[in-house]
Scaffold this motif. Sequence first.
Motif, PDB file in Angstrom:
ATOM      1  N   ALA A  53      96.059 -32.642  87.019  1.00  0.00           N
ATOM      2  CA  ALA A  53      96.162 -32.464  85.888  1.00  0.00           C
ATOM      3  C   ALA A  53      97.450 -32.277  85.276  1.00  0.00           C
ATOM      4  O   ALA A  53      98.375 -31.908  86.113  1.00  0.00           O
ATOM      5  CB  ALA A  53      95.102 -31.540  85.438  1.00  0.00           C
ATOM      6  N   PRO A  54      97.735 -32.772  84.056  1.00  0.00           N
ATOM      7  CA  PRO A  54      99.285 -32.479  83.615  1.00  0.00           C
ATOM      8  C   PRO A  54      99.601 -30.866  83.368  1.00  0.00           C
ATOM      9  O   PRO A  54      98.599 -30.064  83.122  1.00  0.00           O
ATOM     10  CB  PRO A  54      99.285 -32.998  82.303  1.00  0.00           C
ATOM     11  CG  PRO A  54      97.752 -33.177  81.629  1.00  0.00           C
ATOM     12  CD  PRO A  54      96.970 -33.181  82.971  1.00  0.00           C
ATOM     13  N   GLN A  55     100.774 -30.499  83.674  1.00  0.00           N
ATOM     14  CA  GLN A  55     101.341 -29.189  83.570  1.00  0.00           C
ATOM     15  C   GLN A  55     102.575 -29.153  82.735  1.00  0.00           C
ATOM     16  O   GLN A  55     103.300 -30.188  83.031  1.00  0.00           O
ATOM     17  CB  GLN A  55     101.361 -28.472  84.796  1.00  0.00           C
ATOM     18  CG  GLN A  55      99.878 -28.280  85.485  1.00  0.00           C
ATOM     19  CD  GLN A  55     100.256 -27.688  86.988  1.00  0.00           C
ATOM     20  OE1 GLN A  55     101.035 -28.027  87.843  1.00  0.00           O
ATOM     21  NE2 GLN A  55      99.615 -26.516  87.069  1.00  0.00           N
ATOM     22  N   ILE A  56     102.842 -28.098  82.264  1.00  0.00           N
ATOM     23  CA  ILE A  56     104.101 -27.850  81.429  1.00  0.00           C
ATOM     24  C   ILE A  56     105.043 -27.089  82.477  1.00  0.00           C
ATOM     25  O   ILE A  56     104.624 -25.973  82.904  1.00  0.00           O
ATOM     26  CB  ILE A  56     104.123 -27.382  80.252  1.00  0.00           C
ATOM     27  CG1 ILE A  56     105.500 -27.196  79.493  1.00  0.00           C
ATOM     28  CG2 ILE A  56     103.499 -26.190  79.954  1.00  0.00           C
ATOM     29  CD1 ILE A  56     105.350 -26.738  78.111  1.00  0.00           C
ATOM     30  N   VAL A 115      96.852 -28.003  78.784  1.00  0.00           N
ATOM     31  CA  VAL A 115      97.953 -28.104  79.665  1.00  0.00           C
ATOM     32  C   VAL A 115      98.519 -26.966  79.545  1.00  0.00           C
ATOM     33  O   VAL A 115      99.171 -26.309  78.774  1.00  0.00           O
ATOM     34  CB  VAL A 115      98.869 -29.254  78.777  1.00  0.00           C
ATOM     35  CG1 VAL A 115     100.337 -29.462  79.730  1.00  0.00           C
ATOM     36  CG2 VAL A 115      98.089 -30.483  78.440  1.00  0.00           C
ATOM     37  N   LEU A 116      98.554 -26.238  80.925  1.00  0.00           N
ATOM     38  CA  LEU A 116      98.891 -25.061  81.171  1.00  0.00           C
ATOM     39  C   LEU A 116     100.490 -24.871  81.752  1.00  0.00           C
ATOM     40  O   LEU A 116     100.737 -25.923  82.372  1.00  0.00           O
ATOM     41  CB  LEU A 116      98.070 -24.265  82.018  1.00  0.00           C
ATOM     42  CG  LEU A 116      96.700 -24.100  81.509  1.00  0.00           C
ATOM     43  CD1 LEU A 116      95.659 -23.467  82.484  1.00  0.00           C
ATOM     44  CD2 LEU A 116      96.509 -23.319  80.131  1.00  0.00           C
ATOM     45  N   PHE A 117     101.135 -23.995  81.799  1.00  0.00           N
ATOM     46  CA  PHE A 117     102.392 -23.878  82.766  1.00  0.00           C
ATOM     47  C   PHE A 117     102.049 -23.973  83.994  1.00  0.00           C
ATOM     48  O   PHE A 117     101.116 -23.195  84.485  1.00  0.00           O
ATOM     49  CB  PHE A 117     103.162 -22.509  81.957  1.00  0.00           C
ATOM     50  CG  PHE A 117     103.903 -22.692  80.648  1.00  0.00           C
ATOM     51  CD1 PHE A 117     105.376 -22.836  80.701  1.00  0.00           C
ATOM     52  CD2 PHE A 117     103.306 -22.668  79.481  1.00  0.00           C
ATOM     53  CE1 PHE A 117     106.033 -23.226  79.636  1.00  0.00           C
ATOM     54  CE2 PHE A 117     104.146 -22.808  78.302  1.00  0.00           C
ATOM     55  CZ  PHE A 117     105.539 -22.919  78.457  1.00  0.00           C
ATOM     56  N   VAL A 118     103.062 -24.247  84.760  1.00  0.00           N
ATOM     57  CA  VAL A 118     103.124 -24.282  86.284  1.00  0.00           C
ATOM     58  C   VAL A 118     102.899 -22.780  86.526  1.00  0.00           C
ATOM     59  O   VAL A 118     104.146 -22.015  86.012  1.00  0.00           O
ATOM     60  CB  VAL A 118     104.178 -25.076  86.749  1.00  0.00           C
ATOM     61  CG1 VAL A 118     104.323 -24.778  88.130  1.00  0.00           C
ATOM     62  CG2 VAL A 118     104.040 -26.618  86.432  1.00  0.00           C
TER      63      VAL A 118
END
Length: 300
Positions: A62-65, A295-298
Amino acid sequence: MSSRWIEALRSVALNVPDLAKAEDFYTTVWQLDVVHRKENAVYLRGSGTDHHLLALYAGGEAPQIRQVTLRARSAEALQAIAEAVPRAGGTVLSPIASLSRNPAGGSGLTFRDPHGRIFQVVYGDARHHQVDPPPDRPQRLTHVVLNSHAVDETQKFLSDALDFKLADRTVAIAFMNCNRDHHTLAIGVSDNDALNHIAFLMPNLDSVMRGGGRMKDAGFPIQWGPGRHGPGNNLFNYFIDPFGVVIEYTADVEQIDEAYQSRGPAEWKWPLGRVDQWGISPPPAAILKDAQRRVLFVPT
């Protein structure tokens, strides 16, 4: 209203599940250019002077920021931020050092705010010569909206650690200012701390609309818009990228100075059934609102 320490928003770094697919989308459809690549990463620029606007990294399902990168006004401002972050409750992850491994270079520091958002602040990074943009090509990033389960705390941190100023506050968003743009970081009222969206500045209304047509042709319909916001007065079209990241084409962002009068939720109210100044756009659909929470932070 500008920050003493922060000049502008420079770039956003994301982890994406399929780097090749992401590069194809952001170059052929979103109209950025590859400026640098290395193993498992690609850096994309717009038509403006910033070295890159997006850094895309291969990783995860999944994408992450990974981080939001800001540019300091001076080396002294960078040092002031390094000292202010711990006082404000943040954690310095990487102290001020040369960023020789980053293609934009310069020096900088990386820190985490009290709720896990990761910021990098740079100074002396490489710039490009301005390019005469095609009619619908993004120029630079104008703002990033970040969700917060504790908006007042996040607002205070951005003020104390980065000297951001509150431009306006609605029921849903606190708009934070650092330069002439009405807002550069904004804080969305939520029950999580995800990335809400990334806004790319286009040259004008026509480019926002042509970009919307190009996205629609490629199978990415407008999820909210066209319209004109209240705070910031900017034009907008919102989309969801192939991985679920919410991105915005915007233009005509209000330019403000010390004389600007901030307004609060009681003053920022729409008439019944209206969600923008024009009154032609329906409210954002559930699919967009859901994407703005995912989209959560790493984690660090």
